[in-house]
Design an enzyme around this catalytic site. Sequence first.
Site, PDB file in Angstrom:
ATOM      1  N   ASP A  23       0.859  -1.188   0.000  1.00  0.00           N
ATOM      2  CA  ASP A  23       0.000   0.000   0.000  1.00  0.00           C
ATOM      3  C   ASP A  23       0.893   1.236   0.000  1.00  0.00           C
ATOM      4  OD1 ASP A  23      -1.769   2.061   0.589  1.00  0.00           O
ATOM      5  OD2 ASP A  23      -2.136   1.402   2.650  1.00  0.00           O
ATOM      6  N   ASN A  25      -0.123   4.530  -0.179  1.00  0.00           N
ATOM      7  CA  ASN A  25      -0.677   5.789   0.325  1.00  0.00           C
ATOM      8  C   ASN A  25      -1.327   5.699   1.704  1.00  0.00           C
ATOM      9  OD1 ASN A  25      -3.058   4.443  -0.239  1.00  0.00           O
ATOM     10  ND2 ASN A  25      -3.557   5.682  -2.052  1.00  0.00           N
ATOM     11  N   ASP A  31      -1.884  -1.221  -3.844  1.00  0.00           N
ATOM     12  CA  ASP A  31      -2.102  -0.490  -5.088  1.00  0.00           C
ATOM     13  C   ASP A  31      -0.943  -0.718  -6.049  1.00  0.00           C
ATOM     14  OD1 ASP A  31      -0.078   1.273  -4.016  1.00  0.00           O
ATOM     15  OD2 ASP A  31      -1.651   2.342  -2.942  1.00  0.00           O
ATOM     16  N   ASP A 204      -9.452 -16.406 -15.906  1.00  0.00           N
ATOM     17  CA  ASP A 204     -10.298 -16.824 -14.803  1.00  0.00           C
ATOM     18  C   ASP A 204     -11.422 -17.727 -15.309  1.00  0.00           C
ATOM     19  OD1 ASP A 204     -11.028 -16.410 -11.932  1.00  0.00           O
ATOM     20  OD2 ASP A 204     -12.840 -15.549 -12.815  1.00  0.00           O
ATOM     21  N   GLU A 267      -7.048 -21.050 -15.679  1.00  0.00           N
ATOM     22  CA  GLU A 267      -7.572 -21.477 -14.390  1.00  0.00           C
ATOM     23  C   GLU A 267      -8.755 -22.388 -14.709  1.00  0.00           C
ATOM     24  OE1 GLU A 267      -9.913 -20.210 -10.352  1.00  0.00           O
ATOM     25  OE2 GLU A 267     -10.457 -19.514 -12.335  1.00  0.00           O
TER      26      GLU A 267
END
Length: 542
Positions: A23, A25, A31, A204, A267
């Site tokens: 992360d 921020n 992110d 996926d 997958e």
Amino acid sequence: MSSPTEWWRDAVIYQIYPRSFADSNGDGMGDLPGITARLSDLRGLGVDAVWLSPFYPSPQHDAGYDVADYRSVDPRFGDLGDADKLIAEAKALGLRVIVDLVPNHTSSAHPWFEAALAAAPGGAERERYIFRDGRGPGGSEPPNDWLSVFGGPAWERVPGGQWYLHLFDVTQPDLNWGNPEVRAEFVAILRFWLDRGVDGFRVDVAHGLIKDAELGDYEYASEVLGGLAPEGAPPPPMWDQDGVHDIYREWREVLNAYEGDRILVAEAWVQPAERLAHYVRPDEMHQAFNFQYLDTPWQAAPLRAVIDATTTANAAVGAPTTWVLSNHDVVRHATRLGYPVSEPRRHGIGVDDPQPDAPLGLRRARAASLQMLGLPGSAYLYQGEELGLPEHTAIPDELRQDPTWARSGHTERGRDGCRVPIPWEADAPSYGFGPSDASWLPQPASWAEYALDRQRDVPGSTYELYRSALRLRARHRLGAGALTWLDTPADVLAFRNGDVLVLTNFGAEPAGLPAGAEVLLTSEPLGADGRVPQDVTVWARV
């Protein structure tokens, strides 16, 4: 041995779950800038590529697998400029980048589905999805008896009376892949990301795009998050239909037109191995995850049988076998292997469930990882497994976000436990996940002991075990090698891959190594007599 361009045949690929990796921020959500800042750590680990789970705009009802826009970045994760910077930094470090593609369904917030809801039955907008009239008085009953993978019925009624199919959450309507407009749209999406420089796509639910045209009832209900049809049941009409292969042949032609050997990864929860191998024929996909291996109990004979079956089936179509032990959808193997081998695989663990034997689970996980990385083919690592991270088994139920928890009537805890943000620095806020204490799922107090800065350059740590294994794997070309089984006692599994012996002892009796064997790496120390203790894997030069 693979050609210089066929990097995917023996690559080690690291799965990044963006919201839980890093992360930048301090908002508690990982992110893209956070990932970019940590790519050098992955280069130092020794992997060849990264696969990013979805970062597209999404209401996040299923952690981003409900995509509202396939050509952009969710503001939670950054923007397209951040994606471009990530791809450029990865390439500068010698890492390839694979992104997730979710073609079985969109989000219910996708403009296509919003248009479908506004359209009349039979309209072109509804033909992009699978809408049907209901059965029973006034069409008040679903069109068939199919169930959602997340629990509950797979159909939802809309104003006006029709029903739409959602094999996953109600916010994830299934697309109609019999519609040429759907097919053309996804070819365009492939080109959009290929033009931005990605090296491939993890697809996926690759086995789910085509449904049997009759949409007939299927009375054999599989378990929630089970993935496969129940043992002894006929082939399910919603999975592994032959028509999916026409789609992937078209996609392969698209990728082949680009330089750099771009790849497709399936997958696909498909058995037997011969059916899964259909996905990796020379004109279709490049890799398919070996979920049979992941599902196999920690015993010598079943593991040997699965390794044989899957490598034989893939070799018949000229494809490598793609090994995996953990991902964002299954209980982490450091926890999974801490349960008795006779128990079926769990699909989530809560604080009031039977708890694993954590030291045993980690011991077996280290042995399993060393065994997997010694096999020929490609291997996938899930973020944090190189730290020995266990499942978080004590998340308060009120903080769970996986839709499985609600849709199963609070009977299946679901997948949150393997998705907790990972620890980088023991003494930093959120264990170095971000600059603040914020974390979208709670991190357990024990996370500090697993942090990267507590393990890097520490002999015997799980991180250093992985780093040593990846270095030796590359040096001895194990991914591009060939497997030869050795005769061993029933509780021992041993094979040669080139000049390296890989031996795992599952039994209580210590196992001996061949005379003159030079030990290269062990998942745990050998006995004082040089023999291999129980639940230990050793690599040796022979």
